[in-house]
Design a protein around this motif. Structure first.
Motif, PDB file in Angstrom:
ATOM      1  N   UNK A 133     -28.071  -5.061  32.543  1.00 23.45           N
ATOM      2  CA  UNK A 133     -27.411  -6.371  32.398  1.00 23.45           C
ATOM      3  C   UNK A 133     -26.746  -6.556  31.034  1.00 23.45           C
ATOM      4  N   UNK A 134     -26.903  -5.610  30.120  1.00 23.11           N
ATOM      5  CA  UNK A 134     -26.441  -5.854  28.753  1.00 23.11           C
ATOM      6  C   UNK A 134     -24.919  -5.957  28.658  1.00 23.11           C
ATOM      7  N   UNK A 135     -24.184  -5.198  29.460  1.00 19.60           N
ATOM      8  CA  UNK A 135     -22.724  -5.271  29.391  1.00 19.60           C
ATOM      9  C   UNK A 135     -22.217  -6.638  29.858  1.00 19.60           C
ATOM     10  N   UNK A 136     -22.801  -7.154  30.921  1.00 26.00           N
ATOM     11  CA  UNK A 136     -22.413  -8.481  31.408  1.00 26.00           C
ATOM     12  C   UNK A 136     -22.819  -9.561  30.403  1.00 26.00           C
ATOM     13  N   UNK A 137     -24.002  -9.418  29.813  1.00 27.84           N
ATOM     14  CA  UNK A 137     -24.456 -10.393  28.815  1.00 27.84           C
ATOM     15  C   UNK A 137     -23.535 -10.392  27.605  1.00 27.84           C
ATOM     16  N   UNK A 138     -23.097  -9.215  27.163  1.00 30.80           N
ATOM     17  CA  UNK A 138     -22.190  -9.121  26.022  1.00 30.80           C
ATOM     18  C   UNK A 138     -20.840  -9.751  26.345  1.00 30.80           C
ATOM     19  N   UNK A 139     -20.337  -9.518  27.560  1.00 27.70           N
ATOM     20  CA  UNK A 139     -19.060 -10.123  27.965  1.00 27.70           C
ATOM     21  C   UNK A 139     -19.148 -11.644  27.930  1.00 27.70           C
ATOM     22  N   UNK A 140     -20.267 -12.192  28.429  1.00 27.91           N
ATOM     23  CA  UNK A 140     -20.476 -13.644  28.392  1.00 27.91           C
ATOM     24  C   UNK A 140     -20.437 -14.153  26.946  1.00 27.91           C
ATOM     25  N   UNK A 141     -21.110 -13.445  26.042  1.00 24.14           N
ATOM     26  CA  UNK A 141     -21.156 -13.856  24.644  1.00 24.14           C
ATOM     27  C   UNK A 141     -19.787 -13.785  23.979  1.00 24.14           C
ATOM     28  N   UNK A 142     -18.985 -12.785  24.295  1.00 23.32           N
ATOM     29  CA  UNK A 142     -17.658 -12.670  23.685  1.00 23.32           C
ATOM     30  C   UNK A 142     -16.768 -13.856  24.066  1.00 23.32           C
ATOM     31  N   UNK A 143     -16.803 -14.218  25.324  1.00 26.94           N
ATOM     32  CA  UNK A 143     -16.002 -15.373  25.768  1.00 26.94           C
ATOM     33  C   UNK A 143     -16.568 -16.656  25.172  1.00 26.94           C
TER      34      UNK A 143
END
Length: 465
Positions: A133-143
């Protein structure tokens, strides 16, 4: 005070309890709407996206709260100063603080957005976020970080409006932006299948709208809180005072979040279903928290304005009424959610294991959450009176250091969700006792000094007559 007066509550005159209620209800509704719209994010992604997507958003909770708490702390400084100078009827200082706040929101918001984008993924790795899940979590944080300036401006603008007694318009603006958020959630997730990215983008676009609406009212008001762009700059003396009051609160909020990140890391060790259940439970707990935390801001505004107006007995009564209200809200709202806890958790995710993990957390925290409300009102009262450093130190040790100690020393011996969650009410009790004793001493001294000062003035007046 011009066209904005009909929205404002006069905190220094008239019946106190009813004014606290009328001030708090729109603020409570604003916070509740904000939470419900965030819950809508989680429900949409939980029902219409893979289960890992909900866990990915939940894994970012500690980081997003960390960033927000820093600026909520600075917003406290803005709230206290604008309220104090409004109570003292010093329009020039109100204006200087408002324009300094606008400049801080703009410059620091951009800086935090850039920093947040760069450090999000490394921080998620430090939190032991699962690889799936880390890639999706990072994408959420960037936005999320990209929209930071708008989030900060809305919160700073709302703090200014609260300080002059206006909690109605922020509520209206949050309702408008929240409806847009829900519609965009469904559009991005259902139509474009964007899951995590869609939810994050919908939230940020609604943040842009709410920030614009608050800026428009501050731009158009004829009062001392009016923002004129050519006057937006950082005034050194205002910033210094703002930081003196707000920075300890920001540091406290940041450390508070770090302790929660530590707990989140321990939750992460139980797997994605525990993370998803924990996320759903936190969303439901938020309904209780926003009801109680509204009294935190009420305590800041009422003590701040009456401190500026030198109405000391009214300050003590304000604190008492805020505590009564926050305990009532915590018990009533928490009790209702506990009655339907498992059914409500099932709205977020129907997986029985996810529901069970969420229930383990929910039943411990909601039965004791009123303690958190008392802790916040006492803390808000101290800040409204201009005392920030002492409650910060108490909270750093009583909440942050204590929870980290619990996770590192006690939790490893009994690795259960129940043991992890018990650290919350124990830390609340500790801080209530220490900060409560401090507030008692400050109020007693304030009332004693006021009796001496005003009694002496009357005596001198009689002699001169």
């Amino acid at each position: 005070m011009g066209s904005g007066k009909k929205y404002q509550v006069d905190m220094c005159h008239g019946p106190l309890f009813s004014k606290i209620v009328f001030f708090t209800i729109p603020l409570m509704m604003t916070n509740l709407l904000q939470l419900l719209f965030h819950a809508a994010d989680l429900i949409v992604i939980g029902q219409f996206a893979p289960g890992e997507a909900l866990a990915a958003v939940g894994a970012t909770n500690g980081l997003t709260v960390l960033v927000l708490n820093i600026f909520f702390g600075l917003g406290t400084g803005i709230n206290v100063l604008v309220a104090r100078y409004t109570g003292a009827k010093d329009n020039a200082l109100v204006s200087r603080n408002v324009h300094t706040a606008a400049a801080v929101a703009l410059y620091w918001g951009v800086a935090m957005a850039i920093i947040g984008i760069f450090i999000s993924k490394p921080m998620l790795r430090l939190m032991d976020t699962p690889d799936n899940i880390i890639d999706k979590a990072a994408l959420y944080m960037w936005i999320y970080c990209a929209g930071m300036p708008f989030v900060i401006f809305y919160n700073f603008g709302s703090a200014i409006l609260r300080a002059v007694g206006d909690t109605k318009r922020p509520m209206i603006y949050m309702l408008i932006a929240g409806v847009l958020n829900v519609l965009l959630n469904l559009f991005f997730v259902l139509v474009f299948k964007m899951d995590v990215a869609g939810v994050a983008l919908a939230t940020k676009l609604s943040n842009v709208l709410s920030a614009y609406l608050v800026w428009r009212v501050l731009r158009d008001t004829p009062d001392a809180i009016q923002i004129v762009w050519k006057k937006v700059k950082i005034h050194g003396d205002s910033l210094k005072e703002m930081l003196r009051i707000g920075l300890p609160s920001a540091i406290q909020g940041a450390c508070y979040s770090i302790s929660n990140i530590t707990i989140q890391s321990s939750v992460n060790s139980f797997g994605w279903q525990a993370i998803a259940g924990n996320t759903a439970s936190q969303s439901l707990e938020g309904l209780v928290y926003v009801a109680m935390s509204s009294l935190f801001y009420s305590a800041i505004s009422f003590t701040g304005q009456n401190h500026g107006a030198k109405k000391y007995k009214r300050i003590v009564r304000s604190i008492f009424y805020c505590i009564i209200c926050t305990v009532t809200a915590g018990i009533v709202v928490g009790g209702v959610i506990l009655l339907f806890g498992k059914q409500l958790l099932g709205i977020y995710n129907a997986d029985p294991d996810v529901i069970q993990w969420g229930w383990l957390r929910l039943r411990i925290l909601l039965s004791t959450y009123f303690l958190c409300g008392i802790m916040d009102v006492i803390s808000g009262s101290l800040r409204g009176l201009g005392h920030s450093i002492k409650p910060m130190i108490v909270t750093l040790f009583g909440v942050c250091a204590f929870r980290i100690f619990w996770v590192m020393q006690i939790f490893p011996n009994y690795r259960t969700m129940q043991n992890l969650m018990v650290s919350y009410p124990v830390s609340w009790l500790l801080v209530i006792f220490l900060n409560g004793f401090m507030l008692f001493l400050i109020c007693r001294k304030m009332l004693r000094d006021a009796r001496f000062f005003f009694g002496r003035k009357k005596s001198l007046a009689k002699k001169s007559a």
